[in-house]
Write an enzyme that holds these catalytic residues in place. Structure first.
Site, PDB file in Angstrom:
ATOM      1  N   ASP A 180      -0.752 -32.769  12.215  1.00 44.90           N
ATOM      2  CA  ASP A 180      -2.206 -32.552  12.109  1.00 44.90           C
ATOM      3  C   ASP A 180      -2.558 -31.058  12.169  1.00 44.90           C
ATOM      4  O   ASP A 180      -1.859 -30.276  12.801  1.00 44.90           O
ATOM      5  CB  ASP A 180      -2.901 -33.317  13.252  1.00 44.90           C
ATOM      6  CG  ASP A 180      -4.383 -33.508  12.991  1.00 44.90           C
ATOM      7  OD1 ASP A 180      -4.819 -33.347  11.824  1.00 44.90           O
ATOM      8  OD2 ASP A 180      -5.121 -33.815  13.953  1.00 44.90           O
ATOM      9  N   LEU A 196      20.429 -38.555   8.816  1.00 43.43           N
ATOM     10  CA  LEU A 196      19.067 -38.716   9.332  1.00 43.43           C
ATOM     11  C   LEU A 196      18.278 -39.751   8.527  1.00 43.43           C
ATOM     12  O   LEU A 196      18.335 -39.755   7.300  1.00 43.43           O
ATOM     13  CB  LEU A 196      18.337 -37.360   9.245  1.00 43.43           C
ATOM     14  CG  LEU A 196      16.859 -37.367   9.637  1.00 43.43           C
ATOM     15  CD1 LEU A 196      16.694 -37.438  11.155  1.00 43.43           C
ATOM     16  CD2 LEU A 196      16.146 -36.116   9.096  1.00 43.43           C
ATOM     17  N   HIS A 255      -2.444 -27.864   3.381  1.00 39.48           N
ATOM     18  CA  HIS A 255      -1.502 -28.951   3.078  1.00 39.48           C
ATOM     19  C   HIS A 255      -0.237 -28.384   2.436  1.00 39.48           C
ATOM     20  O   HIS A 255       0.870 -28.805   2.736  1.00 39.48           O
ATOM     21  CB  HIS A 255      -2.150 -29.988   2.156  1.00 39.48           C
ATOM     22  CG  HIS A 255      -3.322 -30.693   2.790  1.00 39.48           C
ATOM     23  ND1 HIS A 255      -3.255 -31.225   4.056  1.00 39.48           N
ATOM     24  CD2 HIS A 255      -4.582 -30.937   2.341  1.00 39.48           C
ATOM     25  CE1 HIS A 255      -4.437 -31.780   4.355  1.00 39.48           C
ATOM     26  NE2 HIS A 255      -5.247 -31.617   3.332  1.00 39.48           N
TER      27      HIS A 255
HETATM   28  C1  IPE Z   1      -3.853 -38.367  11.499  1.00 44.28           C
HETATM   29  O1  IPE Z   1      -4.602 -37.210  11.355  1.00 44.28           O
HETATM   30  C2  IPE Z   1      -3.257 -38.755  10.172  1.00 44.28           C
HETATM   31  C3  IPE Z   1      -2.189 -37.890   9.658  1.00 44.28           C
HETATM   32  C4  IPE Z   1      -1.672 -36.853  10.271  1.00 44.28           C
HETATM   33  C5  IPE Z   1      -1.668 -38.254   8.366  1.00 44.28           C
HETATM   34  P1  IPE Z   1      -6.173 -37.254  11.057  1.00 44.28           P
HETATM   35  O2  IPE Z   1      -6.606 -35.838  10.957  1.00 44.28           O
HETATM   36  O3  IPE Z   1      -6.437 -38.123   9.900  1.00 44.28           O
HETATM   37  O4  IPE Z   1      -6.744 -37.956  12.368  1.00 44.28           O
HETATM   38  P2  IPE Z   1      -8.152 -37.816  13.100  1.00 44.28           P
HETATM   39  O5  IPE Z   1      -9.205 -38.103  12.076  1.00 44.28           O
HETATM   40  O6  IPE Z   1      -8.252 -36.430  13.632  1.00 44.28           O
HETATM   41  O7  IPE Z   1      -8.106 -38.815  14.214  1.00 44.28           O
HETATM   42  C1  IPE Z   2      -3.139 -33.313   8.587  1.00 41.53           C
HETATM   43  O1  IPE Z   2      -4.006 -32.255   8.536  1.00 41.53           O
HETATM   44  C2  IPE Z   2      -2.729 -33.806   7.226  1.00 41.53           C
HETATM   45  C3  IPE Z   2      -3.319 -35.089   6.810  1.00 41.53           C
HETATM   46  C4  IPE Z   2      -4.065 -35.859   7.543  1.00 41.53           C
HETATM   47  C5  IPE Z   2      -3.044 -35.524   5.464  1.00 41.53           C
HETATM   48  P1  IPE Z   2      -5.571 -32.462   8.395  1.00 41.53           P
HETATM   49  O2  IPE Z   2      -5.902 -32.482   6.947  1.00 41.53           O
HETATM   50  O3  IPE Z   2      -6.029 -33.632   9.169  1.00 41.53           O
HETATM   51  O4  IPE Z   2      -6.111 -31.118   9.033  1.00 41.53           O
HETATM   52  P2  IPE Z   2      -7.347 -30.957  10.044  1.00 41.53           P
HETATM   53  O5  IPE Z   2      -7.121 -31.933  11.157  1.00 41.53           O
HETATM   54  O6  IPE Z   2      -8.585 -31.250   9.270  1.00 41.53           O
HETATM   55  O7  IPE Z   2      -7.259 -29.544  10.500  1.00 41.53           O
HETATM   56 MG    MG Z   3      -6.657 -33.910  11.062  1.00 39.19          MG
END
Ligand code: IPE
Ligand code: IPE
Ligand code: MG
Length: 240
Positions: free
Chosen positions: A20, A131, A37
């Protein structure tokens, strides 16, 4: 290099990561979210290499949740594009490194091209014995449990199951199949929640939260998480 010493006799078998913070990483730099990303892919590679180096057996990475479909179409499209490029680029290397690629989640909802690529890489690496890389795509813990319940119910209707479903019978219907439960769950970006990830499987996982944003999660940060895990006393409801 890292000077963190890891006790090889106390390694987690299965590490799961909620990757995240990509969007916030990009925002901090004044860039569109997609740049985060893109930078996150580099961390995926590093995490895989570090897991191999540490001889961790299973690495689960949360790449796209069932709730992530609520994001703008442009971001979803970009994520699917990155995934497709990643699979094409890494396929050969995965095989040569003995990485077995598996997927958890409902991939039927992914764009056809991505779905095909995912299937291809799974098949291409199915004999690999190094792995296990479990990529969680269109994954949701509640959806996974409901999917399992519905499969069992439909078998029940055709009388193909016998009697009471216990834990070991139930888990075979989960998308993670016969993978062992995660010993350690890492979440980056400072959020302290599980966001519908591996709900059944993390019953006794050790949780590790770090403020580091996913694109900054490097080998040293992975070592720190493992080091922290090694300080935990796991009791599983028993006494010492
Ligand atoms: C969880 O992150 C999903 C992934 C890392 C793929 P999100 O960014 O979607 O989760 P919330 O919305 O902060 O709970
Ligand atoms: C995690 O990073 C990747 C996915 C959920 C695909 P985020 O896109 O949730 O990044 P933040 O949480 O908005 O910073
Ligand atoms: Mg996120």
């Amino acid at each position: 290099m890292t000077d963190i010493h890891i006790d090889k006799s106390k390694l987690p078998v299965h590490v799961a990561i909620i990757m995240d913070g990509n969007g916030r990483w990009a925002k901090k730099k004044g860039l569109p979210r997609i740049y985060g990303h893109r930078a996150g892919i580099k961390s995926v590679r590093t995490a895989i290499e570090t897991a191999r180096e540490l001889e961790i057996k299973v690495l689960s990475l949360f790449a796209f949740s069932t709730e992530n479909w609520t994001r703008p179409a442009g971001e979803i499209g970009a994520l699917m594009g990155l995934l497709s490029r990643y699979l094409k680029k890494e396929k050969e290397e995965m095989k040569s490194k003995g990485i077995r690629f598996v997927v958890s989640g409902d991939i039927s909802a992914l764009p056809a091209k991505v779905r095909q690529e995912v299937r291809q890489v799974c098949e291409y690496t199915e004999d690999c014995r190094g792995l296990v890389l479990n990529l969680c795509l269109n994954y949701g813990g509640r959806q996974e449990i409901l999917h399992a319940v519905n499969m069992i119910a439909s078998l029940e209707r055709t009388k193909k199951t016998q009697g009471i479903i216990d834990e070991s019978a139930f888990r075979r219907f989960l998308w993670t199949g016969n993978l062992p439960d995660p010993d350690l769950l890492i979440r980056t970006s400072g959020e302290r929640r599980v966001s519908n990830f591996l709900l059944w499987q993390i019953a006794y996982a050790e949780l590790y939260f770090t403020p580091v944003l996913w694109p900054d999660f490097n080998r040293n940060e992975f070592y720190r998480a493992i080091k922290d895990y090694q300080t935990r006393e796991r009791r599983f409801g028993s006494i010492q």
